[in-house]
Design a protein around this motif. Structure first.
Motif, mmCIF file in Angstrom:
data_model
loop_
_atom_site.group_PDB
_atom_site.id
_atom_site.type_symbol
_atom_site.label_atom_id
_atom_site.label_comp_id
_atom_site.label_asym_id
_atom_site.label_seq_id
_atom_site.Cartn_x
_atom_site.Cartn_y
_atom_site.Cartn_z
ATOM 1 N N GLU A 305 16.163 34.734 64.305
ATOM 2 C CA GLU A 305 16.117 35.177 65.693
ATOM 3 C C GLU A 305 15.312 34.154 66.486
ATOM 4 O OE1 GLU A 305 17.307 38.339 68.441
ATOM 5 O OE2 GLU A 305 17.667 38.160 66.280
ATOM 6 N N MET A 306 15.806 33.816 67.692
ATOM 7 C CA MET A 306 15.121 32.838 68.537
ATOM 8 C C MET A 306 15.019 33.358 69.970
ATOM 9 S SD MET A 306 16.974 29.346 67.142
ATOM 10 C CE MET A 306 18.573 30.137 66.866
ATOM 11 N N TRP A 307 13.855 33.184 70.557
ATOM 12 C CA TRP A 307 13.615 33.459 71.967
ATOM 13 C C TRP A 307 13.315 32.115 72.605
ATOM 14 C CZ3 TRP A 307 9.037 36.890 74.126
ATOM 15 C CH2 TRP A 307 9.280 37.154 75.484
ATOM 16 N N GLY A 336 9.404 31.972 70.888
ATOM 17 C CA GLY A 336 9.227 32.557 69.562
ATOM 18 C C GLY A 336 10.471 32.389 68.715
ATOM 19 N N PHE A 337 10.295 32.491 67.414
ATOM 20 C CA PHE A 337 11.412 32.465 66.475
ATOM 21 C C PHE A 337 10.934 33.056 65.153
ATOM 22 C CE2 PHE A 337 9.171 28.489 65.844
ATOM 23 C CZ PHE A 337 9.160 28.303 64.465
ATOM 24 N N GLY A 338 11.884 33.448 64.325
ATOM 25 C CA GLY A 338 11.481 34.002 63.038
ATOM 26 C C GLY A 338 12.661 34.377 62.174
ATOM 27 N N LEU A 339 12.379 34.560 60.894
ATOM 28 C CA LEU A 339 13.345 35.090 59.947
ATOM 29 C C LEU A 339 13.061 36.584 59.809
ATOM 30 C CD1 LEU A 339 13.358 32.302 57.208
ATOM 31 C CD2 LEU A 339 15.041 32.684 59.019
ATOM 32 N N LEU A 340 14.057 37.392 60.158
ATOM 33 C CA LEU A 340 13.849 38.831 60.260
ATOM 34 C C LEU A 340 14.615 39.581 59.176
ATOM 35 C CD1 LEU A 340 14.167 39.376 64.127
ATOM 36 C CD2 LEU A 340 12.221 38.504 62.801
ATOM 37 N N LYS A 358 12.229 47.113 51.889
ATOM 38 C CA LYS A 358 10.828 47.168 52.304
ATOM 39 C C LYS A 358 10.273 45.807 52.733
ATOM 40 C CE LYS A 358 9.607 51.064 49.276
ATOM 41 N NZ LYS A 358 8.667 51.534 48.236
ATOM 42 N N ARG A 359 11.065 44.774 52.643
ATOM 43 C CA ARG A 359 10.537 43.432 52.896
ATOM 44 C C ARG A 359 10.243 43.210 54.383
ATOM 45 N NH1 ARG A 359 11.141 39.949 47.844
ATOM 46 N NH2 ARG A 359 11.430 41.668 46.390
ATOM 47 N N PRO A 360 9.145 42.516 54.692
ATOM 48 C CA PRO A 360 8.772 42.330 56.104
ATOM 49 C C PRO A 360 9.538 41.196 56.772
ATOM 50 C CG PRO A 360 7.154 41.290 54.699
ATOM 51 C CD PRO A 360 8.129 41.980 53.778
ATOM 52 N N SER A 361 9.537 41.214 58.086
ATOM 53 C CA SER A 361 9.992 40.094 58.902
ATOM 54 C C SER A 361 8.803 39.178 59.179
ATOM 55 C CB SER A 361 10.571 40.595 60.227
ATOM 56 O OG SER A 361 11.710 41.404 60.024
ATOM 57 N N LEU A 362 9.102 37.946 59.576
ATOM 58 C CA LEU A 362 8.048 37.007 59.977
ATOM 59 C C LEU A 362 8.432 36.375 61.310
ATOM 60 C CD1 LEU A 362 5.458 35.456 59.580
ATOM 61 C CD2 LEU A 362 6.674 33.872 58.064
ATOM 62 N N TRP A 363 7.581 36.569 62.316
ATOM 63 C CA TRP A 363 7.822 36.078 63.671
ATOM 64 C C TRP A 363 6.749 35.078 64.050
ATOM 65 C CZ3 TRP A 363 11.689 36.113 67.013
ATOM 66 C CH2 TRP A 363 11.431 35.819 68.359
ATOM 67 N N HIS A 420 8.450 41.289 69.440
ATOM 68 C CA HIS A 420 9.279 41.194 70.639
ATOM 69 C C HIS A 420 10.747 41.263 70.229
ATOM 70 C CE1 HIS A 420 5.619 39.787 72.608
ATOM 71 N NE2 HIS A 420 5.524 38.841 71.693
ATOM 72 N N ARG A 421 11.555 41.968 71.023
ATOM 73 C CA ARG A 421 13.006 41.985 70.862
ATOM 74 C C ARG A 421 13.634 41.861 72.239
ATOM 75 N NH1 ARG A 421 15.522 44.153 66.491
ATOM 76 N NH2 ARG A 421 17.281 42.905 67.253
#
Length: 552
Positions: A305-307, A336-340, A358-363, A420-421
């Motif tokens: 995901e990229m902002w 911002g960006f991250g693997l969700l 259950k695995r988390p996202s990282l932003w 953020h979304r």
């Protein structure tokens, strides 16, 4: 990259610059040894001193490979290594009143050859004491370690550390730094997933990737009741050195890291990766041809995901490609960006070992203006789930020359949902399958057997329902081929809209197809932008079989 053990841990033992001589560092204080696990003599320390240390280190040659470990440690199996546990009675903050966090250390051994030095810091006095390795800090259980071989190795160091959190200070770790510059954190599920790194060097170039190491850590002693702690790290590699400051907030439902780094280039660097992260994607809701498993899905992350700096939100579902793929998404001053990992439904994984739901996202949230550059994404083919095959990082536009100095500040959010979304409609899932005929039918006598690929992209949220009567228009762009048979369907079970379309080839090319789509009404954007990379089969495989005409 070995996911379970981070085998690509340390590659060299650095020459230390700006650090007092070993004889001084190993001066022991009997009183400190009795009262504190940090048994070294007091030495001045603050972040400015660490920054100078990193700068001085960059002016000296790289130290080369680490010294050999004792045989009993070098030959440990993964099972034996995991049997070695730090003794809870020797945790770093064991005597702290109203203790909410505590630090325990990892033993060197197996693939973890880097001897990392650890220091406890009094943040008021700005004085640090080293924690020296000694066997009594660990419980060896049935690991089969011959501790007699460890005698005389007062400089053995440690492999890394983990941070435990109350109320289960001896059972629940929420942060882990182990191997090279890798680190991870969890949300309130206490399930680790993807990893971050201090820096990435030449991940996708014509020369081997470099894995710099965190070679030393300094821990500020927290105040009673604190759920935030500060740790400093020295980075050392063949091409780069750095000073890092991590302010880590262990919140009830997530971990937030405020990171500041100061980097120095020893050599020219073709590709520098800032805030890199590595994850695993084996299979998801689309393109399951490489995923022979009993599980519906297997992945630590399902999308990038990229902002962007201009405010656009972009969703790029991850792939498990047939060959290594590298994509660069240019941007200026990213927000911002991250693997969700946004699918947390157990039924979609059916996995009681990996618990991928259950695995988390990282932003990543940049602090300050990062300027021009690109979010880079590398996807590596895999047939299983034991290897990290996805790498993502920010690459600054300007090339890095020897002697260059630069700094970056950013925040990392480890949580089930990113902070953020997009306020517009978000991509829920991407699905693909055979196309070229109406949904619910199949190629045969009633419909021509013209090969096509169908895409179904599900959108939820935003104002899609409010604009349903006014008209929802999918805006679709494709790098080659043609788009036909576009449909818009409201889907009650997830209260959103499914966009269906077929991609038809216009040549025999097997080059990746770049697809881009967003939804709008007139000039009003209604959704984030969906990006996808599809790999068409060879021409001879673009055929359908009419099951009514199948023969032996």
């Amino acid at each position: 990259m070995e996911r379970r053990a981070f085998i690509k841990a340390s590659m060299a033992l650095a020459a230390w610059c700006g650090v007092p001589a070993m004889s001084t560092l190993f001066t022991r204080s009997a009183e400190a040894a009795e009262a504190n696990v940090a048994d070294g003599g007091e030495l001045p320390f603050d972040f400015n001193a660490l920054k100078k240390m990193a700068k001085d280190l960059a002016d000296k040659p790289y130290g080369g490979a680490p010294q050999p470990l004792p045989k009993t440690l070098a030959e440990l199996t993964p099972q034996a290594y995991n049997a070695i546990q730090y003794d809870h009675a020797h945790s770093l903050w064991n005597g702290l009143p109203d203790r909410q966090l505590d630090v325990e250390l990892f033993h060197v051994g197996m693939g973890f050859k880097r001897r990392v030095r650890m220091y406890s810091v009094d943040p008021v006095k700005h004085m640090a004491r080293e924690i020296h390795f000694r066997p009594e800090l660990f419980n060896y259980h049935d690991a089969g370690v011959d501790t007699k071989q460890l005698e005389g190795f007062s400089n053995l160091g440690f492999a890394g550390f983990k941070v435990n959190k109350a109320p289960e200070l001896t059972r629940r770790d929420v942060v882990s730094f182990l191997g090279a510059s890798y680190f991870r954190a969890v949300d309130d599920t206490y399930q680790y997933g993807l990893s971050a790194r201090g820096v990435a060097v030449d991940t996708f170039t014509d020369q081997p990737e470099e894995f710099p190491d965190f070679t030393a850590f300094w821990f500020d002693t927290p105040k009673p009741g604190d759920t935030t702690f500060t740790v400093y790290a020295l980075l050392d590699g063949m091409s780069i050195t750095g000073a890092y400051k991590f302010v880590i907030h262990c919140e009830p439902t997530r971990v937030v890291m405020e990171i500041e780094n100061h980097l120095h280039a020893r050599e020219d660097i073709k590709q520098l990766g800032i805030s890199p992260m590595t994850s695993m994607f084996s299979c998801g809701t689309s393109e399951r041809g490489r995923c022979d498993t009993i599980h519906p899905q297997i992945h630590d992350s399902d999308r990038l995901e990229m902002w962007t700096g201009n405010g656009e939100w972009i969703c790029r579902p991850l792939n498990n490609p047939q060959s290594l793929q590298f994509n660069a998404f240019s941007d200026n001053s990213p927000k911002g960006f991250g693997l969700l990992q946004l699918d947390h439904d157990f039924d979609n994984y059916q996995d009681v070992i990996g618990w991928y739901n259950k695995r988390p996202s990282l932003w990543v949230e940049p602090v300050g203006d990062w300027g021009k550059g690109a979010v880079n994404l590398m996807e590596i083919p895999t047939t299983g789930e034991t290897l990290d095959n996805v790498v993502c990082f920010w690459q600054p536009e300007k090339p890095v020359k020897s002697g260059a100095e630069f700094s970056f500040s950013y925040k990392l959010y480890w949580s089930s949902e990113p902070p953020h979304r997009s306020p517009l409609a978000n991509v829920l899932a991407t699905r693909t399958g055979m196309g070229g005929f109406p949904e619910g039918w199949a190629p045969g006598e009633n419909y021509p057997q013209v090969w096509a690929r169908r895409f179904a992209i599900d959108f939820v949220g935003g104002e899609l329902k409010a604009f349903a009567d006014k008209g929802i228009e999918p805006v679709i762009n494709v790098s080659h081929g043609k788009i036909k048979n576009i449909e818009i369907l409201y889907v009650q079970p997830f209260d959103g809209y499914r966009i269906l379309f077929d991609w038809y080839p216009d040549s025999d090319s097997v080059a990746p197809v770049e697809l881009r789509m967003f939804l709008r009404n007139g000039q009003t954007a209604l959704s984030e932008t969906w990006l996808y990379q599809y790999f068409p089969p060879a021409p001879e495989k673009r055929k359908y079989i009419d099951d009514r005409k199948m023969t032996k």
